[in-house]
Design a protein around this motif. Structure first.
Motif, short mmCIF file in Angstrom:
data_model
loop_
_atom_site.label_atom_id
_atom_site.label_comp_id
_atom_site.label_asym_id
_atom_site.label_seq_id
_atom_site.Cartn_x
_atom_site.Cartn_y
_atom_site.Cartn_z
N LEU A 1 27.19 23.24 62.12
CA LEU A 1 27.38 21.82 61.85
C LEU A 1 28.02 21.12 63.04
CD1 LEU A 1 28.66 21.77 58.15
CD2 LEU A 1 26.48 20.93 59.01
N GLN A 2 29.01 21.78 63.62
CA GLN A 2 29.77 21.13 64.69
C GLN A 2 29.06 21.14 66.03
OE1 GLN A 2 33.93 21.67 65.63
NE2 GLN A 2 34.40 21.86 63.46
N TYR A 3 28.42 22.26 66.32
CA TYR A 3 27.85 22.40 67.67
C TYR A 3 26.33 22.34 67.67
CZ TYR A 3 32.56 23.94 68.79
OH TYR A 3 33.91 24.00 68.95
N GLY A 4 25.73 22.36 66.50
CA GLY A 4 24.28 22.41 66.41
C GLY A 4 23.84 23.86 66.34
N VAL A 5 22.92 24.13 65.44
CA VAL A 5 22.54 25.52 65.20
C VAL A 5 21.87 26.14 66.43
CG1 VAL A 5 20.34 24.90 64.08
CG2 VAL A 5 21.42 27.10 63.56
N GLU A 6 21.12 25.33 67.21
CA GLU A 6 20.48 25.87 68.40
C GLU A 6 21.50 26.40 69.40
OE1 GLU A 6 17.69 23.20 70.32
OE2 GLU A 6 16.96 22.63 68.33
N ARG A 7 22.54 25.61 69.59
CA ARG A 7 23.56 26.01 70.55
C ARG A 7 24.29 27.27 70.08
NH1 ARG A 7 28.61 22.32 72.56
NH2 ARG A 7 29.62 23.97 73.74
N VAL A 8 24.56 27.34 68.79
CA VAL A 8 25.26 28.51 68.25
C VAL A 8 24.38 29.76 68.39
CG1 VAL A 8 26.20 29.54 66.13
CG2 VAL A 8 26.68 27.15 66.68
N ALA A 9 23.10 29.62 68.06
CA ALA A 9 22.18 30.75 68.17
C ALA A 9 22.09 31.22 69.62
CB ALA A 9 20.79 30.36 67.65
N ARG A 10 22.00 30.25 70.54
CA ARG A 10 21.90 30.60 71.96
C ARG A 10 23.17 31.30 72.42
NH1 ARG A 10 19.96 25.65 73.63
NH2 ARG A 10 22.09 25.03 74.10
N TYR A 11 24.28 30.77 71.97
CA TYR A 11 25.58 31.33 72.38
C TYR A 11 25.72 32.77 71.89
CZ TYR A 11 30.57 31.50 73.34
OH TYR A 11 31.80 31.83 73.84
N LEU A 12 25.31 33.01 70.65
CA LEU A 12 25.44 34.35 70.07
C LEU A 12 24.33 35.29 70.52
CD1 LEU A 12 26.46 33.36 66.44
CD2 LEU A 12 27.87 34.65 68.05
N ARG A 13 23.33 34.72 71.20
CA ARG A 13 22.13 35.46 71.61
C ARG A 13 21.38 36.01 70.39
NH1 ARG A 13 24.88 39.13 75.57
NH2 ARG A 13 26.59 37.67 75.90
N VAL A 14 21.15 35.12 69.46
CA VAL A 14 20.35 35.43 68.28
C VAL A 14 19.01 34.73 68.44
CG1 VAL A 14 20.13 35.06 65.78
CG2 VAL A 14 22.36 35.64 66.77
N GLU A 15 17.93 35.48 68.25
CA GLU A 15 16.61 34.87 68.39
C GLU A 15 16.00 34.61 67.02
OE1 GLU A 15 14.00 36.11 71.35
OE2 GLU A 15 15.59 36.69 72.74
N VAL A 16 15.77 33.34 66.77
CA VAL A 16 15.13 32.91 65.53
C VAL A 16 14.07 31.90 65.93
CG1 VAL A 16 15.45 31.75 63.30
CG2 VAL A 16 17.28 33.20 64.21
#
Ligand SMILES: [Zn+2]
Length: 167
Positions: free
Chosen positions: A89-104
């Motif tokens: 919610l705060q950072y945007g899901v794309e940024r969180v996924a990229r940061y965690l290195r999760v590929e969806v």
């Protein structure tokens, strides 16, 4: 009554109704982790410090008193899931996924999907050595809130039990 007293009395405002406590009052993407503070669902005096590491998804959850979270035995607990939701919610899901290195896949990119990918990878549980530094970040964040020009009480402070001497 002196002028001074009258003036100061006039400035006293009725106490503000405490805001509803935020479920996740503090979350940051820092030190290679999504980390933050999650309030306990049941106990107003308790908060959890939760984190998930980028890449390995190693996770940790413990209380502000450094007791391990009972829900985080072997798998993400509800605090970690709430933390990831709030981060999205705060950072945007794309940024969180990229940061965690999760590929969806982009069309399926939700906080829940990101959590699912990490859970499916069976991440290991780390120790909570980072908790102290996350928690002190949170306290700094609270201190900052205190300096906001407002006479309203800071309900966040209600989470902390009265300080006891450690002996
Ligand atoms: Zn937990």
């Amino acid at each position: 009554m002196s002028d001074w007293e009258r003036a100061s009395t006039a400035r006293v405002l009725p106490p503000a109704r405490p805001r509803k406590l935020a479920k996740v009052p503090f979350v940051e993407l820092a030190d290679g982790r999504v980390q933050g503070v999650v309030s306990s669902g049941s106990d107003i005096g308790r908060v959890y410090v939760s984190s998930v590491a980028a890449g390995t998804y190693e996770f940790a959850c413990s209380t502000n008193n450094n007791r391990p979270c009972g829900g985080a035995r072997g798998m993400f607990c509800n605090h970690i899931l709430a933390l990831l939701n709030e981060a999205a919610l705060q950072y945007g899901v794309e940024r969180v996924a990229r940061y965690l290195r999760v590929e969806v896949a982009a069309e399926e990119l939700t906080a829940q999907a990101v959590s699912q990918v990490m859970i499916a990878a069976r991440p290991s549980q780390g120790d909570s050595t980072a908790a102290a530094s996350v928690f002190s970040q949170f306290l700094r964040h609270l201190a900052y809130l205190e300096f906001e020009p407002s006479t309203a009480p800071v309900p966040e402070l209600q989470w902390f039990p009265p300080t006891r001497a450690v002996g």
